[in-house]
Write an enzyme that holds these catalytic residues in place. Sequence first.
Site, short mmCIF file in Angstrom:
data_model
loop_
_atom_site.label_atom_id
_atom_site.label_comp_id
_atom_site.label_asym_id
_atom_site.label_seq_id
_atom_site.Cartn_x
_atom_site.Cartn_y
_atom_site.Cartn_z
N HIS A 36 0.81 -1.21 0.00
CA HIS A 36 0.00 0.00 0.00
C HIS A 36 0.85 1.26 0.00
CE1 HIS A 36 -3.61 2.39 0.88
NE2 HIS A 36 -2.91 3.02 1.80
N HIS A 84 -10.50 3.50 -0.77
CA HIS A 84 -10.62 2.88 0.55
C HIS A 84 -11.44 1.60 0.38
CE1 HIS A 84 -9.60 5.08 4.55
NE2 HIS A 84 -8.54 4.94 3.78
#
EC number: 6.3.5.3
Length: 710
Positions: A36, A84
């Site tokens: 990430h 998200h």
Amino acid sequence: MGINLLQVEMDEIRKRLNREPDEAEWRVIDAVWSEHCSYKSSKIFLKSFSMESPNVIMGITDWQDAGAVDIGNGWAIVVKVESHNHPSAVDPFNGAATGVGGIIRDIISKGAKPIALLDMIRVGNLKIRKNVWLLKNIIAGIAAYGNSIGVPVVGGELSFDDTYNDNPIVDVAAIGVVKKDRIKPSIVNRPGLKLVLAGLTGIDGLGGASFASRKLSGENEIGAVQIADPFAGKIILDVTLDIADKVEAIKDLGGGGLAVAVTEIANGFGAIVDIEKIPLRVKDMDPSDIIISETQERMLYAVDEKNVEEVCEAFKQYEYPCSVIGEITKDPIIRFRYHNKDLVALPSDLLLNPLRFIWPIRRIKKSNEKTTVQLPPLKDAISVVLSHPDLVSKEWVYSQFDYEVNTSTVIKPGHADSAVIALPNGKLLAVKGDANPDLCYEDAYECGKGIVAEAYRNLASVGAKGIVAVDHLQFGDPKKPEVYYTFVEAIRGIGEATRFFNIPIVGGKVSFYNENSRGNPIKPTPLIVMAGLIQGKLLKNNIEDGLDIVLLGYTHGELGGSLFSKMFNISAEVPKARLQEDLLSSELVIDAINEEKITFAKDVNRGGLIATLFNVIVHGYGIEIDSKSILSDSDNTLETLFSENGGRFIVLTNEPEWIIDRAKSRGVVASIIGKVNRNSSLLKIDDTIYNLDNLVKNYFNFLEEVTNNG
């Protein structure tokens, strides 16, 4: 330890350090080296994107929170896209809301005022109650944060596919404006600066970066989701813009918390952080939890010592926590101390240079043979395709957003192919986000080119020329050769198309491990968000009785990856992205808008010509079409009407001859294919009339009925 590193990475870390890291150090490395945050499986390929343009002020450089381009008159826009996905799958309200909060902080980290948001949402089959619950709470989360903080949601996408049943995709893009000489970096260029933290640190979001770097397990992962506090976010926004000229660098606290923010803002220098000086929301937190917590509404500032008091005083006026927690050092070691004892002491070089991976790839062979399956009657095809939720009105969604706050919204959501917002320099900016997972599943390379071209056309449909883009690349597990192949091919297509259109990519995001608990990946979902300036006049789309319908561009009988082929399970040839056709037809549309020769323009994409024409019918009109006048390489009516090949627009005009003549001079194929009339909800194709009244009702009522009953 609960870390997500590979054995080869752990061995490399021990080798570089010549020792065994402590547990707190492992947790810091796990955050900073997570997929990430580090892009360890993608960064090599991302270097193929072009950011070369005289207008680029800040592009794809390491550890900058957003990109910026010059828009003239001393102003710049700042652009960013984020997602998200995993948090929204576990806690859709807070997952979506914190996605908005995070991207707002990315914009203000450049010293820019956020002026617009776009949300691109993909969820699973709405016949499954959980997906309805996810959708309702995702929308509610975005609305709650955007409305509270005063930034309008001006556009977006909403689509549905079984592939997202357990793993929704929630993309948020933001646009900000700033005087170009006041843009702030997210990294420092000298030691000696104080590190000032605004906001409270809590136990929410622990391990969030690592959580986002693995597939969903199906277990209780709620602790990895941050909690949204939009009112605190508003304080962060206002104060950050007030003090921007008093600080040297600004860094949002997102994935990896302080572990990542401190490492990145230091930019190869070192840092010392005293953990006990960090304001806490929860008493007696474990010191290592404090380091990696991803609590929202926090910002990190690098400040010259003489300005520290003034910076913190600005927060104290709102009774908002602000504290000097450390400083940037010449010694290139990142240290987190607790009562003068090092819990973490790791070289900046180690943290900022994780192992890079190129995983094996395996091409997915798909048949391009045309199907021999019995094709449906045209009436059935029209009904099935136009009933798909991808094509219904999204008013149920955007009616929940305050899209006119700050009065900069020029074209409201749902009124055109692109959102348009007013800029402080008097210019108008169009923005649009586009993805096409069905096409990417069939051919990721053609899809990569196609979504760039589609975004370019969507901007042209309101009179704008694209000037900048950001991308978001969303795939399954990169270690699966078939998944990694689609990732590499999508990048190849995006890179080729952006170079062709001379559109710099100034930022983006890669999101891997989008898989459900059974290990099934989502369809490849790369996304392009493009922004462009109106070139002269703005087209707001008006429809009148008697207007001629002109089709710009050549229709190819390529049904592969189309909504039609999906609904009827038909294997067919995938449409090729013919970028020259996209460019020429887009330029023609912009010229026609500026010459006031057209009143309505819409590019042909999802659902083909039928869906594009349906966008006229839902406004209370009827249309009649002569299928023989559609210039196509196929004599099959279904292929002609439902192909989704690019390079095409439908325009409505009172002066079709001007359009045809100008098209000929530009090398664009154009033909008059029909007329608009007052026969509400009636579609006449050749000698057959189709009453679409029920489809029009479904168009307006579908989402509200499904969500009310779900």
